[in-house]
Structure formats: C-alpha cells, structure tokens
Design an enzyme around this catalytic site. Sequence first.
Site: not given
Ligand code: OKP
Ligand code: ZN
Length: 343
Positions: A285, A196, A160, A198
């Site tokens: 994830d 991933d 990210h 996300h």
């Molecule tokens: C990181 B990676 C509110 C929810 C936000 C962020 C997820 C980041 C994921 N706290 N969540 O891509 O696994």
């Molecule tokens: Zn993720």
Amino acid sequence: MKTIYSPRHHGHAGNVELVAGAVVPAFEMPSRAEYIRSRVEAVKLGPILAPNEHDIAIAKRVHRADFIDFLPTVWPLWVESGRDGTAMPYTWPTRGLRGDVRPQGIDAQLGYYSFDAGATFVAGTWDAIKSSHDVAITAAGLVKAGERAAFALCRPPGHHAGAAFAGGYCFINNAASAAQWFVDQGAKRVAILDVDYHHGNGTQEIFYRRGDVLVVNLHGDPMVEYPFFLGHADERGEGPGEGFNVNYPMPWGTTWETWSAALEEGCRRVADYAPDVLVVSLGVDTFEKDPISKFRLKTEDYPKIGRRIAQLGLPTLIVMEGGYAVEEIGVNAVGVLTGFEEG
Ligand code: OKP
Ligand code: ZN
C-alpha cells in the site's frame, strides 16, 4: 519460492467499513488475494500449496487467550442478538474508562477487544482468520525446514492486531505468531521488518519489552496517518526490549528516494542484530495509486525492495499484509518476491 495459500479467505467477504462518516464496501476484499495468487502463477514463482492445520494455541503465545477464544464467538453472538450484515464495534475503553473489566454482550465485547471499527466480521470471518494463521505457520515451517524463503499469502492481514485487540482489518497477528513460533522452535533472535504503509502497531506492542525479537517499521507518520496512536521515532522498546524497536515514520508524498534510504537503514539494523531468521510484513500500500495511502512508490520499485531484503542473506518468511490498489496488487507484491529471488 513456495507460496502457501488457502481459498478459505473467501468467506471473509462483503464487509463494510466507515470512511469519512459513510458506510462503504471494505477496501480489504477477497480479490486482493486472488490477484496475488494469479500473479504468482503467471510468473511461475513456484508451487502454490495448501496450509496444514495448526493448533490455535500457537497464536496464544503472542495474544491473550481470552481474546483468541472470543474471535470464533463473534459471528454466532451477533446472529443470536438478531443482527446480520457486518459485525463491528462502536464504543471503546479509552482514557478515563475501565479497560480492565470485560463487560457482557456482543457490542461491549467487540469494543473491549478492538481499537477501531476496522476489523469487521461476517459469517466466514473466523474461518478465514484461522486459515490465514495456518498459512503463516505452514510457511514458517518451510523456512524452518531449510527453504531460503517462503511466501505466506495471508488474508486477512495481521500487523495491527495486538495482544488483546483487533483493528485495521487485522485479527490474529500472523507475522508476530510466526516470529514467536520460530523462537519456540529454537531461534535465539528473530527480526521483523514491516514495510506496509501503515505502522504495525500490533507487532510493536507484542514485542515491545522483548530483546529476542527486533521489530523494524517503515510507515506513514502517525501524526497524520492511521493508526495515529503509535509509530513515532522515539518508541524504541522498553526494559529488556530497549533498543529493539525501530520506527521510520515518513511524510505523505514520500517517494522511492526517501523510502529506500529508510529501507537501507532498517536493513542495516537487521544485519547488525544478526537474527537467525527474518519475518517480512509485506504491504504494497506504499504504491502511488493505493486508494487509502499517500506514499508514491512505483511498480518498478517493488523488485528493488525484494533484492535489498535478499542481500541480508537470511532465512526469510514473507507474510502478506496490506495493499488496496487491487488491480496492481499482484504485480507489486510478486515483484518483491521475484526481486528477492534475483537478489
Ligand atoms: C491495514 B493494513 C477508515 C480508514 C481506516 C484502516 C487502514 C488499515 C490498513 N475506514 N483505514 O496496514 O494495510
Ligand atoms: Zn497498510
């Protein structure tokens, strides 16, 4: 396959995050890396080696220098301003505000160098960030030296993080920095495959206008899923990068049937590109029991991912990203690695 791992990730611990308006312990926690490390040992994947120190200048090839220089100053500035606990931003230069002026003070600068409140700092965070980057570059060195594959057990993750911002548990984009390192070592073309859950918005941003690094992303549809503001199918790259960014957004509830079809298409794009080396941003994830994600992959699916990626027949650096079902993260992540070794 060799694993590169550093215990220095442990310093990045005890952080909190905001979930549904409440402050809770961060899902991105030290035990994640430890479950993976123990599973690597349990299945005898191969040796676990410490990283070498690498000049942080390497990261400045994909990140803005002022951003990288800011990261080690966060905790000292936070403490100097009389705080403890978790350092996090609360205000950002969005549309209509000035994103081109760097203001003074720790709160303003945390906002200036991030896109959300999810990349938080404690005393040991900078050391963990640096060690995570060392892990990635050391593992890249193994691949460059001729290993078929290497596993960078990075923590914190990186995908990210953009050229000048942190967010989503990420600070330095380990996979992007490793990909650039391969280019700097003579690779003509590098592919990054991000599996991933996300969208890897940081990786996409960093290489969006480049044709020498293909970026392929499989992820939850940003219309409904974090990081929300990037990752649509019509984002295909720009200028010299036109056609070299590929997104496969998928709906909540996606199972192996749909996901594996996207993996197949993504792998074909990688194969057509014929890169010198492949970097995999490995998040698990996508797992059905992940506490913050909404795909439905099963433990038995992860070795199949590894096998398909191995069939590309490319020198492959596998970089750890997300996965928050902590008890199962080792079995799932290492499942990909053992599947790769069989493939
Ligand atoms: C990181 B990676 C509110 C929810 C936000 C962020 C997820 C980041 C994921 N706290 N969540 O891509 O696994
Ligand atoms: Zn993720």
